[in-house]
Design an enzyme around this catalytic site. Sequence first.
Site, PDB file in Angstrom:
ATOM      1  N   SER A 124     165.903   0.295  -6.165  1.00  0.00           N
ATOM      2  CA  SER A 124     165.409   1.640  -5.822  1.00  0.00           C
ATOM      3  C   SER A 124     166.144   2.725  -6.602  1.00  0.00           C
ATOM      4  O   SER A 124     167.361   2.652  -6.801  1.00  0.00           O
ATOM      5  CB  SER A 124     165.630   1.919  -4.325  1.00  0.00           C
ATOM      6  OG  SER A 124     164.854   1.054  -3.527  1.00  0.00           O
ATOM      7  N   ILE A 125     165.384   3.747  -6.981  1.00  0.00           N
ATOM      8  CA  ILE A 125     165.996   4.896  -7.659  1.00  0.00           C
ATOM      9  C   ILE A 125     167.050   5.538  -6.750  1.00  0.00           C
ATOM     10  O   ILE A 125     168.129   5.926  -7.208  1.00  0.00           O
ATOM     11  CB  ILE A 125     164.901   5.912  -8.066  1.00  0.00           C
ATOM     12  CG1 ILE A 125     164.017   5.303  -9.172  1.00  0.00           C
ATOM     13  CG2 ILE A 125     165.521   7.220  -8.522  1.00  0.00           C
ATOM     14  CD1 ILE A 125     162.818   6.146  -9.582  1.00  0.00           C
ATOM     15  N   VAL A 168     159.304   9.047   7.809  1.00  0.00           N
ATOM     16  CA  VAL A 168     159.061  10.484   7.608  1.00  0.00           C
ATOM     17  C   VAL A 168     157.644  10.905   7.989  1.00  0.00           C
ATOM     18  O   VAL A 168     157.326  12.087   7.966  1.00  0.00           O
ATOM     19  CB  VAL A 168     159.382  10.941   6.161  1.00  0.00           C
ATOM     20  CG1 VAL A 168     160.849  10.753   5.833  1.00  0.00           C
ATOM     21  CG2 VAL A 168     158.469  10.260   5.140  1.00  0.00           C
ATOM     22  N   TYR A 210     147.433   6.686 -11.475  1.00  0.00           N
ATOM     23  CA  TYR A 210     148.338   7.470 -10.621  1.00  0.00           C
ATOM     24  C   TYR A 210     147.562   8.253  -9.560  1.00  0.00           C
ATOM     25  O   TYR A 210     148.060   8.507  -8.470  1.00  0.00           O
ATOM     26  CB  TYR A 210     149.235   8.372 -11.480  1.00  0.00           C
ATOM     27  CG  TYR A 210     150.584   8.606 -10.843  1.00  0.00           C
ATOM     28  CD1 TYR A 210     151.376   7.542 -10.433  1.00  0.00           C
ATOM     29  CD2 TYR A 210     151.059   9.898 -10.631  1.00  0.00           C
ATOM     30  CE1 TYR A 210     152.606   7.751  -9.835  1.00  0.00           C
ATOM     31  CE2 TYR A 210     152.284  10.117 -10.039  1.00  0.00           C
ATOM     32  CZ  TYR A 210     153.056   9.042  -9.639  1.00  0.00           C
ATOM     33  OH  TYR A 210     154.272   9.268  -9.040  1.00  0.00           O
ATOM     34  N   LYS A 231     152.454  14.596  -6.309  1.00  0.00           N
ATOM     35  CA  LYS A 231     153.667  15.004  -7.049  1.00  0.00           C
ATOM     36  C   LYS A 231     153.548  16.433  -7.556  1.00  0.00           C
ATOM     37  O   LYS A 231     154.545  17.159  -7.617  1.00  0.00           O
ATOM     38  CB  LYS A 231     153.924  14.044  -8.218  1.00  0.00           C
ATOM     39  CG  LYS A 231     154.313  12.624  -7.810  1.00  0.00           C
ATOM     40  CD  LYS A 231     155.573  12.557  -6.965  1.00  0.00           C
ATOM     41  CE  LYS A 231     156.084  11.127  -6.833  1.00  0.00           C
ATOM     42  NZ  LYS A 231     157.144  11.012  -5.812  1.00  0.00           N
ATOM     43  N   THR A 269     160.149  -0.770  -9.788  1.00  0.00           N
ATOM     44  CA  THR A 269     160.664  -0.775  -8.413  1.00  0.00           C
ATOM     45  C   THR A 269     159.553  -1.281  -7.498  1.00  0.00           C
ATOM     46  O   THR A 269     158.428  -1.503  -7.941  1.00  0.00           O
ATOM     47  CB  THR A 269     161.041   0.653  -7.960  1.00  0.00           C
ATOM     48  OG1 THR A 269     159.851   1.464  -7.986  1.00  0.00           O
ATOM     49  CG2 THR A 269     162.104   1.286  -8.831  1.00  0.00           C
TER      50      THR A 269
END
Length: 272
Positions: free
Chosen positions: A23-24, A71, A161, A168, A199
């Site tokens: 993971s980033i 979240v 995407y 984003k 990822t």
Amino acid sequence: MTHGAGLMAGKRGLIMGVANDRSIAWGIAKAIHAQGGQLAFTYLGEALEKRVRPLAKDLGTPDDLILPCDVAEMASIDATFDKLKEIWGTIDFVVHAIAYSDKEELKGRYVDTSPENFQQSLFISCFSFTAVAKRAEALMPDGGSLITLSYYGAEKVMPHYNVMGVAKAALEASVRYLAVDLGKGGIRVNAISAGPIKTLAASAIGDFRLILKWNEYNSPLKRNVSIDEVGGAGLYLVSDLSRGVSGEVHHVDSGYHVVGMKAADAPDLSVV
Ligand SMILES: NC(=O)c1ccc[n+]([C@@H]2O[C@H](COP(=O)([O-])OP(=O)(O)OC[C@H]3O[C@@H](n4cnc5c(N)ncnc54)[C@H](O)[C@@H]3O)[C@@H](O)[C@H]2O)c1
């Protein structure tokens, strides 16, 4: 490095979005820890807890600061920040590295996005950062730093995407609005626009290998970036080194975003 030394000595913050050691968020966590920062972690669900808890413990995080958080639920975000308040009182930074879309809708045309997936993707991938920022502000009386993760698909159309590009773009706009809202209190808000990295989340994106190759052949640095390189930029943005920076979208993508055309020496790539 032990606490008490380093760029992040005496600073405490929350890392949201570790799923595993690819993971980033994990790359950023390691970089902050190496400079003496103290970390709390959240994880989504019991399956990921099994991966996140040992990683967090490796960085010296006590069990009571490794917290469940979905979240999509405001009560869950509240519970996370209540716990941070109870244990630490105040915090200095938050790393938000969370995104979600139904992977079926990352195929085909964006125009076919369902209202349900639009709502869920924008809520989890964009609004959650705003919800986190509101709660973080209450624990940052002396200022702080919030960062989130974006992708070039916010700025230009990228294959597969789809709704994530729209999410984003909204996330990057929210970084600017949050930077103004929270700036008076000395809280900085920035995004890192990372180049493609293999990822768990990326595995939902079709032809991801092609995207990686295309970036490798056509970026100025002629290679892809690692989570440790994004980690270095994350460290900069949460540390005082970037104390004059807010509202920024910082690209860590081997320079790919400046390129307008396929490199003359890059091979053609095809999935056909
Ligand atoms: N991998 C890439 O190529 C790339 C490039 C640019 C930006 N990003 C962004 O980086 C961020 C981190 O993704 P990653 O690539 O490290 O993948 P990852 O799968 O390791 O991390 C995504 C995280 O989002 C979490 N998440 C999803 N829904 C959630 C919810 N409802 N509540 C709490 N957590 C939730 C997952 O548990 C996971 O930990 C994302 O915002 C992603 O869009 C990734």
